[in-house]
Design a protein around this motif. Structure first.
Motif, PDB file in Angstrom:
ATOM      1  N   LEU A 285       0.818  -1.212   0.000  1.00 56.33           N
ATOM      2  CA  LEU A 285       0.000   0.000   0.000  1.00 56.33           C
ATOM      3  C   LEU A 285       0.853   1.264   0.000  1.00 56.33           C
ATOM      4  CD1 LEU A 285      -2.921  -0.992   2.398  1.00 56.33           C
ATOM      5  CD2 LEU A 285      -2.873  -1.008  -0.100  1.00 56.33           C
ATOM      6  N   SER A 286       1.973   1.250   0.689  1.00 60.13           N
ATOM      7  CA  SER A 286       2.838   2.434   0.687  1.00 60.13           C
ATOM      8  C   SER A 286       3.440   2.673  -0.697  1.00 60.13           C
ATOM      9  CB  SER A 286       3.945   2.293   1.734  1.00 60.13           C
ATOM     10  OG  SER A 286       4.753   1.154   1.474  1.00 60.13           O
ATOM     11  N   ASP A 287       3.778   1.596  -1.405  1.00 60.62           N
ATOM     12  CA  ASP A 287       4.290   1.740  -2.773  1.00 60.62           C
ATOM     13  C   ASP A 287       3.217   2.303  -3.707  1.00 60.62           C
ATOM     14  OD1 ASP A 287       6.793   0.884  -2.130  1.00 60.62           O
ATOM     15  OD2 ASP A 287       6.610  -1.103  -3.045  1.00 60.62           O
ATOM     16  N   ILE A 288       1.992   1.810  -3.569  1.00 58.62           N
ATOM     17  CA  ILE A 288       0.897   2.312  -4.401  1.00 58.62           C
ATOM     18  C   ILE A 288       0.668   3.789  -4.131  1.00 58.62           C
ATOM     19  CG2 ILE A 288      -1.595   2.164  -4.806  1.00 58.62           C
ATOM     20  CD1 ILE A 288      -1.376  -0.863  -4.332  1.00 58.62           C
ATOM     21  N   GLU A 289       0.673   4.186  -2.873  1.00 61.22           N
ATOM     22  CA  GLU A 289       0.471   5.588  -2.517  1.00 61.22           C
ATOM     23  C   GLU A 289       1.570   6.464  -3.116  1.00 61.22           C
ATOM     24  OE1 GLU A 289      -0.228   8.401   1.438  1.00 61.22           O
ATOM     25  OE2 GLU A 289       0.600   6.370   1.657  1.00 61.22           O
TER      26      GLU A 289
ATOM     27  N   ASN B  53       5.601   3.589 -12.306  1.00 60.66           N
ATOM     28  CA  ASN B  53       4.927   2.481 -12.998  1.00 60.66           C
ATOM     29  C   ASN B  53       5.331   1.138 -12.407  1.00 60.66           C
ATOM     30  OD1 ASN B  53       3.582   4.155 -14.798  1.00 60.66           O
ATOM     31  ND2 ASN B  53       5.223   4.093 -16.314  1.00 60.66           N
ATOM     32  N   GLU B  54       6.620   0.988 -12.122  1.00 59.35           N
ATOM     33  CA  GLU B  54       7.131  -0.252 -11.532  1.00 59.35           C
ATOM     34  C   GLU B  54       6.483  -0.519 -10.175  1.00 59.35           C
ATOM     35  OE1 GLU B  54       9.799  -3.631 -11.149  1.00 59.35           O
ATOM     36  OE2 GLU B  54       9.392  -2.352 -12.879  1.00 59.35           O
ATOM     37  N   MET B  55       6.438   0.514  -9.340  1.00 61.57           N
ATOM     38  CA  MET B  55       5.850   0.354  -8.001  1.00 61.57           C
ATOM     39  C   MET B  55       4.358   0.066  -8.073  1.00 61.57           C
ATOM     40  SD  MET B  55       7.602   3.026  -5.316  1.00 61.57           S
ATOM     41  CE  MET B  55       7.141   4.506  -6.219  1.00 61.57           C
ATOM     42  N   LEU B  56       3.664   0.787  -8.967  1.00 61.40           N
ATOM     43  CA  LEU B  56       2.217   0.623  -9.038  1.00 61.40           C
ATOM     44  C   LEU B  56       1.827  -0.739  -9.593  1.00 61.40           C
ATOM     45  CD1 LEU B  56      -0.523   1.944  -8.580  1.00 61.40           C
ATOM     46  CD2 LEU B  56      -0.440   2.794 -10.926  1.00 61.40           C
ATOM     47  N   GLU B  57       2.516  -1.173 -10.637  1.00 61.26           N
ATOM     48  CA  GLU B  57       2.174  -2.462 -11.231  1.00 61.26           C
ATOM     49  C   GLU B  57       2.428  -3.606 -10.257  1.00 61.26           C
ATOM     50  OE1 GLU B  57       2.914  -4.901 -15.413  1.00 61.26           O
ATOM     51  OE2 GLU B  57       3.570  -2.819 -15.188  1.00 61.26           O
ATOM     52  N   ARG B  58       3.566  -3.576  -9.604  1.00 56.72           N
ATOM     53  CA  ARG B  58       3.875  -4.608  -8.620  1.00 56.72           C
ATOM     54  C   ARG B  58       2.913  -4.517  -7.427  1.00 56.72           C
ATOM     55  NH1 ARG B  58       7.911  -7.991  -6.885  1.00 56.72           N
ATOM     56  NH2 ARG B  58       8.209  -8.150  -4.625  1.00 56.72           N
ATOM     57  N   GLY B  59       2.659  -3.276  -6.991  1.00 60.13           N
ATOM     58  CA  GLY B  59       1.766  -3.084  -5.857  1.00 60.13           C
ATOM     59  C   GLY B  59       0.362  -3.594  -6.127  1.00 60.13           C
ATOM     60  N   ASN B  60      -0.187  -3.269  -7.292  1.00 59.76           N
ATOM     61  CA  ASN B  60      -1.536  -3.724  -7.631  1.00 59.76           C
ATOM     62  C   ASN B  60      -1.599  -5.243  -7.738  1.00 59.76           C
ATOM     63  OD1 ASN B  60      -2.765  -1.202  -7.697  1.00 59.76           O
ATOM     64  ND2 ASN B  60      -2.332  -0.882  -9.873  1.00 59.76           N
ATOM     65  N   ARG B  61      -0.570  -5.840  -8.335  1.00 56.88           N
ATOM     66  CA  ARG B  61      -0.551  -7.304  -8.482  1.00 56.88           C
ATOM     67  C   ARG B  61      -0.546  -7.991  -7.120  1.00 56.88           C
ATOM     68  NH1 ARG B  61       3.854 -10.625  -8.749  1.00 56.88           N
ATOM     69  NH2 ARG B  61       5.299  -8.910  -9.238  1.00 56.88           N
ATOM     70  N   LEU B  62       0.271  -7.496  -6.216  1.00 57.54           N
ATOM     71  CA  LEU B  62       0.350  -8.110  -4.891  1.00 57.54           C
ATOM     72  C   LEU B  62      -0.878  -7.792  -4.040  1.00 57.54           C
ATOM     73  CD1 LEU B  62       4.139  -7.549  -4.093  1.00 57.54           C
ATOM     74  CD2 LEU B  62       2.995  -9.690  -4.702  1.00 57.54           C
ATOM     75  N   PHE B  63      -1.449  -6.606  -4.229  1.00 56.59           N
ATOM     76  CA  PHE B  63      -2.662  -6.248  -3.483  1.00 56.59           C
ATOM     77  C   PHE B  63      -3.810  -7.201  -3.817  1.00 56.59           C
ATOM     78  CE2 PHE B  63      -6.539  -3.420  -3.209  1.00 56.59           C
ATOM     79  CZ  PHE B  63      -6.633  -3.450  -1.821  1.00 56.59           C
TER      80      PHE B  63
END
Length: 737
Positions: free
Chosen positions: A371-375, A541-551
């Motif tokens: 969640l912190s990466d997505i934010e 983009n890297e943080m969001l894509e990984r973050g969404n996948r793991l979320f």
């Protein structure tokens, strides 16, 4: 703490109720079949989706590039929405033959009109390839590396699936990159226009009624799929024959009642149900208002010129409709997101997710930074969102002179090579010649001059200065901020403003000419700056894509008993629910169907959106509804169901529990425009045109008995298993085995 978990799971359980979900047909038997039976389904799972036998899936097509259609006869007849066929109808319309205003009806096969580039895509099969793809991935990969490997594996899987078959294939990602499925298609390329009501019926209510209930729109059109003499896909030819589909839908004259089972199969385009609160906030505060602002300006410019000249109105009808539809959608989505407190609901889910993660060291290791990466990613996104949307909406989708110029960059790049390939150049010239012909067929230069001036001004005034091309800023300064002058100069000097000049260029293409062309050079500099800006988002983009996948992976791990459905991604889905009314606000109740009486009540001869054809009024006054009226003598027009749809479902069949066609979906309701992000079970409704109204217009209004005679009609009050077809012979209206 325990109470919080209980409340969270109760909340999530409401999200998984039967009416919500865009389900993969492949998984219906395992995930949904028992629930569907309880709701009123009479078919077997095999009759819905089967590889070895004909089934409902064989009657559903992806129509063109963004809609759904259904086979409704054994002769390849396709039913879809009027707005889905609008581009094809418009392409055949002229001042002399104004099919938009007057409608079109082919009374025999010879009168049907071909449509270059229009396709019908049939699903052959779906296959779960998750294990094979995941075997090639590991947790040490960056998202870029992961995506490259997924692409490599997908191409190999697609190649194996299509080798020697003539099929197309696509490996699609689900649950934000956690699962993968192969879709194999057979694509037919000869699709001809058969029938369309006048826009006064097919677009009745137009922009005013769009996304609103009650609706009174006869939103349908008819096409036919043709094959080569061997029954295989073929390009247009006089030798082609009507397709013999594996299954076509029987058409019910019985209608429906409140609470009846209804299901929809189709190709929903895109949803984002697992979007986080930061994504919702970005949509509310920046993205949606920006899109609305830009599209509103485009619509104002086009509308004025269309109202002043019927020829311009015909040329721009399809373009205007395309811009308008999602202009109003984003207004409604923002309103819905705020009114229904979707942001707050998302925050609650995220808080509970973090509590679950923090409760276990193993989960902390895997999901602790999600969640912190997505934010953090969305914080960076916010800095570049304006330039993104102004580039897309003002530059790439703004003035058509810019769009046409941009389409020549591939040719320009090849001409700039040390050893240009003549073969590539010839191939690009051929493709560009066709696009130039399409471009100028529906083009009005004075309108485009106004659009270019307005769009460049909006870009200049709203995009952060450092994110604009320096050469563009200098051009504006040189012209003292006079955007009419800038647009005038570009049109006076650019080859892309004149069809003859573009054609002459294609006869003898020259990089020197392109580099001197103001529309081309402006387009190139805008694209280069946009790419430069986007490079600054690589880390986000890297943080969001990984973050969404793991979320999403974490949510599914946290709720192992919940039946999850994936976001829409233009693959075939099934949704089911009930025919049902709703209460949109305090003291307000909307019934679940409308009638022709409502058309007459809305009539306004001075407003093009609400003009009622004289013949339709005459039929109404005589109550000449044929066998298509309700038992009370009224003529139904549209109805509601609790099914879960989005863009791409337009034209999808609404099917009763016996597999019979009762309507076709064409819209959602205004109160639930946030539905692509958060499903609202009490408010969300699918708006569909009643199949009986479709039949009434074809039969009584158009007199196209030839079309009616093709259909497998299920008479009122009769069982579905054995009915009488139009030729008087008994037919089995359930899917053939």
């Amino acid at each position: 703490m325990k109470k919080l978990f209980v409340l969270f799971f109760v909340f999530l359980a409401t999200l998984g109720r039967a009416d919500e979900g865009m389900w993969l047909p492949l998984l219906i038997d395992r995930l949904n079949y028992v629930d569907m039976q309880k709701e009123g389904l009479k078919l077997t799972a095999e009759e819905i989706y089967s590889i070895n036998h004909s089934s409902l899936k064989d009657a559903i097509i992806q129509f063109g590039n963004g809609c759904t259609g259904e086979m409704i006869s054994s002769q390849g007849l396709v039913l879809t929405n009027h707005h889905c066929g609008y581009g094809a109808i418009q392409s055949h319309s002229t001042i002399e033959h104004d099919y938009l205003a007057d409608g079109f009806w082919a009374m025999n096969l010879k009168e049907e009109l071909p449509n270059e580039g229009l396709t019908a895509r049939f699903l052959v099969r779906i296959e779960d390839v998750t294990a094979r793809v995941l075997e090639g991935l590991n947790d040490q990969m960056t998202e870029r590396e992961r995506n490259a490997k997924i692409s490599e594996l997908s191409k190999a899987i697609q190649s194996e699936a299509t080798q020697g078959t003539g099929y197309d294939a696509r490996v699609a990602s689900f649950f934000n990159g956690n699962e993968f499925y192969l879709f194999v298609y057979e694509v037919f390329r000869d699709v001809r226009l058969v029938g369309a009501p006048p826009s006064s019926i097919g677009k009745f209510g137009a922009d005013t009624d769009n996304w609103l209930w009650p609706r009174h729109t006869g939103d349908f059109s008819l096409f036919r799929v043709y094959t080569g003499p061997d029954g295989k896909p073929a390009s247009f030819s006089d030798e082609n024959i009507p397709m013999k589909p594996r299954h076509h839908l029987p058409v019910s004259l019985d209608g429906y009642e409140k609470g009846d089972f209804a299901m929809i199969m189709g190709y929903p385009g895109s949803t984002d149900r697992y979007l986080t609160s930061w994504g919702v906030n970005l949509a509310i505060e920046i993205s949606n208002p920006t899109i609305v602002k830009i599209r509103g300006k485009k619509l104002d410019i086009m509308r004025k010129d269309m109202d002043a000249n019927r020829e311009v109105a015909i040329k721009y009808a399809s373009k205007y409709a395309g811009v308008s539809n999602y202009w109003k959608y984003f207004i409604g989505q923002t309103r819905g997101l705020k009114r229904l407190k979707v942001l707050e609901d998302k925050q609650k889910i995220e808080n509970e997710f973090q509590v679950w993660v923090n409760a276990d060291p193993v989960r902390m290791e895997k999901y602790g930074k999600v969640l912190s990466d997505i934010e953090a990613a969305y914080k960076t996104y916010g800095e570049y969102t304006l330039q993104r949307w102004y580039f897309i909406e003002s530059v790439m989708r703004g003035a058509e002179v810019m769009t046409l110029a941009q389409s020549f960059t591939g040719l320009g790049n090849e001409l700039g090579e040390k050893a240009p390939s003549q073969e590539k150049i010839d191939r690009m010239k051929q493709a560009l010649t066709k696009s130039v012909e399409r471009h100028f067929k529906n083009y009005n230069r004075p309108t485009d001059v106004k659009l270019l001036s307005a769009m460049l001004q909006m870009y200049y005034e709203n995009v952060p200065v450092q994110q604009q091309p320096e050469a563009f800023r200098q051009m504006v300064a040189k012209n003292k901020g006079d955007f009419n002058r800038i647009a005038g100069n570009i049109f006076a000097r650019s080859i892309f403003a004149d069809e003859a000049k573009v054609r002459a260029f294609l006869e003898k293409p020259s990089l020197k000419v392109l580099k001197k062309d103001p529309a081309y050079t402006l387009s190139v500099m805008m694209v280069e700056k946009y790419r430069e800006n986007q490079k600054n988002l690589d880390a986000a983009n890297e943080m969001l894509e990984r973050g969404n996948r793991l979320f999403v992976a974490g949510l599914r791990e946290m709720q192992p008993e919940r039946k999850f459905y994936p976001n829409a991604n233009s693959t075939m889905r099934l949704t089911y629910g009930k025919v049902l009314d709703y209460y949109p606000a305090d003291a307000v109740h909307y019934n679940y169907f409308t009638t022709l009486k409502g058309v007459m009540e809305k009539e306004d001869p001075d407003n093009w959106e609400f003009v009622v054809p004289a013949k339709l009024k005459a039929l109404y006054e005589k109550k000449d509804f044929g066998p298509y009226a309700m038992d009370n003598g009224q003529m139904p027009v549209a109805f509601l169901s609790t099914t879960d749809i989005t863009g791409g479902n337009s034209g999808s069949p609404v099917i009763n529990g016996k597999g019979e066609l009762i309507g076709l979906a064409f819209d959602g309701n205004w109160e639930a425009m946030s539905g692509d992000i958060a499903f609202e079970p009490e408010l969300q409704r699918t708006i569909s045109v009643d199949i009986r109204y479709v039949l009434f217009i074809i039969d009584k209004y158009a007199g196209a008995k030839n079309i009616i005679n093709e259909l497998t009609l299920v008479p009122k009050g009769r069982k579905a298993e054995k009915e009488i077809s139009s030729d008087g012979m008994p037919v089995d209206v359930r899917p053939e085995n």
